[in-house]
Design an enzyme around this catalytic site. Structure first.
Site, PDB file in Angstrom:
ATOM      1  N   ASP A 199      49.276  -0.302  40.410  1.00 29.30           N
ATOM      2  CA  ASP A 199      49.830   0.670  39.464  1.00 29.30           C
ATOM      3  C   ASP A 199      50.716   1.720  40.131  1.00 29.30           C
ATOM      4  OD1 ASP A 199      48.751  -0.531  37.251  1.00 29.30           O
ATOM      5  OD2 ASP A 199      47.122   0.894  36.973  1.00 29.30           O
ATOM      6  N   ILE A 204      48.741  -8.709  42.930  1.00 29.19           N
ATOM      7  CA  ILE A 204      47.768  -8.616  41.830  1.00 29.19           C
ATOM      8  C   ILE A 204      48.281  -9.310  40.563  1.00 29.19           C
ATOM      9  CG2 ILE A 204      46.345  -7.061  40.439  1.00 29.19           C
ATOM     10  CD1 ILE A 204      45.698  -6.884  43.399  1.00 29.19           C
ATOM     11  N   LYS A 228      43.082   7.625  32.275  1.00 23.02           N
ATOM     12  CA  LYS A 228      43.119   6.663  31.165  1.00 23.02           C
ATOM     13  C   LYS A 228      42.245   5.452  31.465  1.00 23.02           C
ATOM     14  CE  LYS A 228      46.219   3.362  30.757  1.00 23.02           C
ATOM     15  NZ  LYS A 228      46.497   2.061  30.153  1.00 23.02           N
ATOM     16  N   ASN A 229      42.361   4.909  32.673  1.00 21.24           N
ATOM     17  CA  ASN A 229      41.663   3.663  32.989  1.00 21.24           C
ATOM     18  C   ASN A 229      40.163   3.853  33.198  1.00 21.24           C
ATOM     19  OD1 ASN A 229      44.005   2.190  32.760  1.00 21.24           O
ATOM     20  ND2 ASN A 229      44.447   2.166  34.949  1.00 21.24           N
ATOM     21  N   ARG A 280      45.301  -3.888  25.759  1.00 19.59           N
ATOM     22  CA  ARG A 280      44.445  -4.894  26.396  1.00 19.59           C
ATOM     23  C   ARG A 280      43.001  -4.419  26.553  1.00 19.59           C
ATOM     24  NH1 ARG A 280      46.336  -9.324  28.424  1.00 19.59           N
ATOM     25  NH2 ARG A 280      44.365  -9.580  29.516  1.00 19.59           N
ATOM     26  N   CYS A 316      50.440  -4.260  28.128  1.00 18.86           N
ATOM     27  CA  CYS A 316      51.633  -4.434  28.963  1.00 18.86           C
ATOM     28  C   CYS A 316      51.905  -5.914  29.205  1.00 18.86           C
ATOM     29  CB  CYS A 316      51.446  -3.760  30.326  1.00 18.86           C
ATOM     30  SG  CYS A 316      51.526  -1.973  30.297  1.00 18.86           S
TER      31      CYS A 316
END
Length: 419
Positions: free
Chosen positions: A307, A329, A22-23, A93, A117
């Site tokens: 993550d 983070i 996805k990222n 985002r 998120c």
């Protein structure tokens, strides 16, 4: 609203096919705006955020065709709108990643301030400062980023105050069509950034230093479409590996990328897992043993990924011994902890650190997903909790995991989606 009902499951066993990342897919889809000819992306996961990205591109006038089997074709021939509206951006985002491509190719972009998120302040100022250094005029008003440039963006020497994946990606895409050389220092080194850079190079961009903290981009006048395959999802891979470790099982992740997961694999080995890898597969075997507690400190790549933090909270909750997990983070990224405590976990928060005392078992409960990775941790907890666990608000899960209940069922887990 959908929910997942999970019963205590046997040790996970079997093979699971990993989806595209996805990222990586989201910025690569946005990069389609830079191409003058048709652009085909494959291995795209079927996720809510991908659907939102396609809606956004269509909203701009691009022709987006889903070709089946994870392939999407993008044509920008009729792209004639330059505004990313609030109703699309508020749910994702990554919509901010349209800013650089629109500005670089068309000289104008209006992008609503982003949502996604709710895990702390993820400021967009790094994106805006970099674009201003490249000659953009930017104002933020009425909830929108309004960016303009006369002619082409200009190459610039940009030092990032902090490592930011999104800002690195936005500036990388913008610089690909800028006039002159752009140098991005303190750039993010994540595999997904590397994947985007390789995609841009396939489109005709001139980029060196890929995978390092210093990226050099020699701008070109135009980019062409290409066929590009998105990398495997390292976070999905890691999530299944942790689920197997927690259930004391043995699984193999296929179509995976072991090289992108070295820090996670090292921690799983510390926890007692036997791990074997090939070029595109990873096997984890707990040999029926309970995991050992492992200390974690999140960090930008190649450090331990934020993550994967929530999933390791569950592993440590059921491990032998005591561990600490420190989040460096994002602030506010321990929203899964109160839910895990409701299931019986022994955890205590001190600032940005979670102290976890491992116990033998958890108890099923009704819990609520608060963000994407927190929801994955609750599903994993449900696999080993006595009785029934119901995870509400799994629309968070659908933003980042493709057919998660089907994949878990294929490994022997008792996971069912209900209304």
């Amino acid at each position: 609203m959908d929910k997942l009902t999970i019963q205590a499951s046997p040790p996970l066993a079997g093979d699971v096919i990993i989806s595209g990342a996805k990222n990586a897919a989201l910025p690569i889809l946005m990069a389609g705006v830079l191409a003058e000819t048709d652009f085909v992306v494959s291995n795209v996961p079927n996720l809510r955020d991908v659907t939102t990205s396609c809606k956004l591109l269509r909203c701009l006038g691009a022709e987006v065709t889903e070709l089946g089997d994870g392939q999407i074709r993008i044509s920008t021939t009729n792209l004639n709108e330059f505004c990313a509206p609030y109703d699309l951006v508020k749910t994702m985002r990554a919509s901010i990643l349209i800013l650089g491509p629109l500005l670089a190719r068309y000289g104008t972009a209006d992008v609503s301030l982003p949502g996604g998120c709710a895990i702390g302040a993820r400021p967009v100022n790094l994106h805006l400062h970099g674009l201003e250094m490249m000659g953009a005029k930017i104002e933020v008003k009425e909830g929108y980023i309004k960016a303009r440039v006369d002619g082409r963006l200009k190459g610039a020497h940009i030092f990032m105050d902090m490592v930011s994946v999104g800002a690195t990606e936005n500036l990388l895409m913008a610089a690909a069509l800028a006039d002159g050389e752009t140098v991005i220092e303190n750039a993010a080194r994540e595999p997904e950034v590397i994947d985007l850079a390789n995609c841009l190079i396939a489109m005709g961009a001139k980029i060196t230093g890929v995978g390092s903290a210093t990226l050099r981009i020699q701008g070109v006048e135009r980019l062409q479409g290409c066929n590009y395959r998105v990398m495997p999802d390292r976070i999905e891979t890691g999530s299944f590996l942790v689920a197997a470790a927690v259930t004391r099982g043995r699984i193999r992740c296929l179509k995976a990328d072991p090289a992108s997961l070295e820090s996670v694999i090292a921690k799983l080995e510390d926890a007692g897992a036997k791990i074997t890898t090939g070029e595109d597969w990873i096997e984890l075997d707990m040999q029926g043993k309970r995991p050992k507690a492992v200390n974690i400190k999140t960090a930008p790549y190649p450090g331990f990924p934020t993550d994967m933090q929530a999933q390791f909270c569950v592993l440590n909750a059921l491990a032998q011994g005591t561990a600490t997990i420190t989040e460096t983070i994002f602030e506010n990224r321990f929203m899964h902890v109160p839910e895990l405590i409701r299931m019986g976990a022994t955890m205590e928060l001190e600032g940005n650190t979670c102290i976890i005392q491992g116990i033998e078992s958890l108890s099923g409960a009704q819990v609520m997903a608060t963000d994407l990775r927190a929801s994955a941790s609750l599903v994993i907890a449900g696999l080993v909790a006595d009785g029934k666990t119901i995870v509400d608000r799994i629309y968070h899960l659908d933003r980042g995991y493709e057919h998660i209940e089907n994949k878990f069922q294929g490994l022997g887990a008792q996971v069912v989606r209900t209304q």
